[in-house]
Design a protein around this motif. Structure first.
Motif, short mmCIF file in Angstrom:
data_model
loop_
_atom_site.label_atom_id
_atom_site.label_comp_id
_atom_site.label_asym_id
_atom_site.label_seq_id
_atom_site.Cartn_x
_atom_site.Cartn_y
_atom_site.Cartn_z
N ASN A 26 0.84 -1.20 0.00
CA ASN A 26 0.00 0.00 0.00
C ASN A 26 0.87 1.24 0.00
N ARG A 27 0.53 2.18 -0.87
CA ARG A 27 1.32 3.41 -1.00
C ARG A 27 0.90 4.42 0.06
N ARG A 28 1.91 5.01 0.69
CA ARG A 28 1.69 6.06 1.68
C ARG A 28 2.64 7.21 1.37
N ILE A 29 2.22 8.40 1.75
CA ILE A 29 3.06 9.58 1.60
C ILE A 29 3.16 10.27 2.95
N LYS A 30 4.28 10.97 3.15
CA LYS A 30 4.48 11.73 4.38
C LYS A 30 3.90 13.12 4.17
N PHE A 31 3.15 13.57 5.14
CA PHE A 31 2.59 14.91 5.05
C PHE A 31 3.70 15.96 5.06
N SER A 32 4.81 15.67 5.73
CA SER A 32 5.93 16.62 5.73
C SER A 32 6.52 16.76 4.32
N ASP A 33 6.48 15.69 3.51
CA ASP A 33 6.94 15.79 2.12
C ASP A 33 6.03 16.72 1.32
N LEU A 34 4.74 16.69 1.63
CA LEU A 34 3.81 17.60 0.95
C LEU A 34 4.09 19.04 1.35
N ASP A 35 4.40 19.25 2.64
CA ASP A 35 4.76 20.60 3.09
C ASP A 35 6.02 21.08 2.38
N ASP A 36 7.00 20.19 2.25
CA ASP A 36 8.25 20.55 1.57
C ASP A 36 7.98 20.91 0.11
N LEU A 37 7.08 20.19 -0.53
CA LEU A 37 6.73 20.47 -1.92
C LEU A 37 6.15 21.88 -2.04
N LEU A 38 5.29 22.26 -1.10
CA LEU A 38 4.71 23.59 -1.14
C LEU A 38 5.76 24.68 -0.97
N VAL A 39 6.74 24.44 -0.11
CA VAL A 39 7.81 25.43 0.12
C VAL A 39 8.62 25.59 -1.17
N VAL A 40 8.94 24.48 -1.83
CA VAL A 40 9.71 24.55 -3.07
C VAL A 40 8.92 25.25 -4.15
N GLU A 41 7.64 24.92 -4.27
CA GLU A 41 6.79 25.55 -5.29
C GLU A 41 6.69 27.06 -5.04
N GLU A 42 6.55 27.47 -3.80
CA GLU A 42 6.46 28.91 -3.49
C GLU A 42 7.78 29.60 -3.81
N ALA A 43 8.90 28.94 -3.54
CA ALA A 43 10.20 29.53 -3.82
C ALA A 43 10.40 29.67 -5.34
N ASN A 44 9.95 28.70 -6.10
CA ASN A 44 10.08 28.75 -7.56
C ASN A 44 9.17 29.81 -8.17
N ALA A 45 8.06 30.10 -7.51
CA ALA A 45 7.12 31.10 -8.02
C ALA A 45 7.64 32.53 -7.81
N SER A 46 8.56 32.68 -6.88
CA SER A 46 9.08 34.03 -6.57
C SER A 46 10.08 34.51 -7.57
#
Length: 66
Positions: free
Chosen positions: A46-66
């Motif tokens: 069964n596939r699981r994801i870490k919520f902290s990985d999702l938070d990290d993705l948002l930080v990277v996406e926000e940094a790339n948008a700037s």
């Protein structure tokens, strides 16, 4: 003694979609592209994801948008 609820560290792909406010298919695409690591648990894999990985993705996406 007061109890403090503990938020889960991992969730399935649907829980990740709810967490980010997007569709499950978007989460699948992010996993397939390697932008979110996936962890396989149990004999069925069964596939699981870490919520902290999702938070990290948002930080990277926000940094790339700037």
């Amino acid at each position: 003694m007061a109890r403090h609820p503990v938020e889960p560290a991992f969730g399935d792909l649907s829980a990740g979609a709810v967490y980010l406010g997007t569709s499950r298919r978007t989460i699948v695409r992010l996993v397939e592209s390697g932008r979110i690591p996936v962890y396989r648990l149990g004999p069925r894999g069964n596939r699981r994801i870490k919520f902290s990985d999702l938070d990290d993705l948002l930080v990277v996406e926000e940094a790339n948008a700037s």
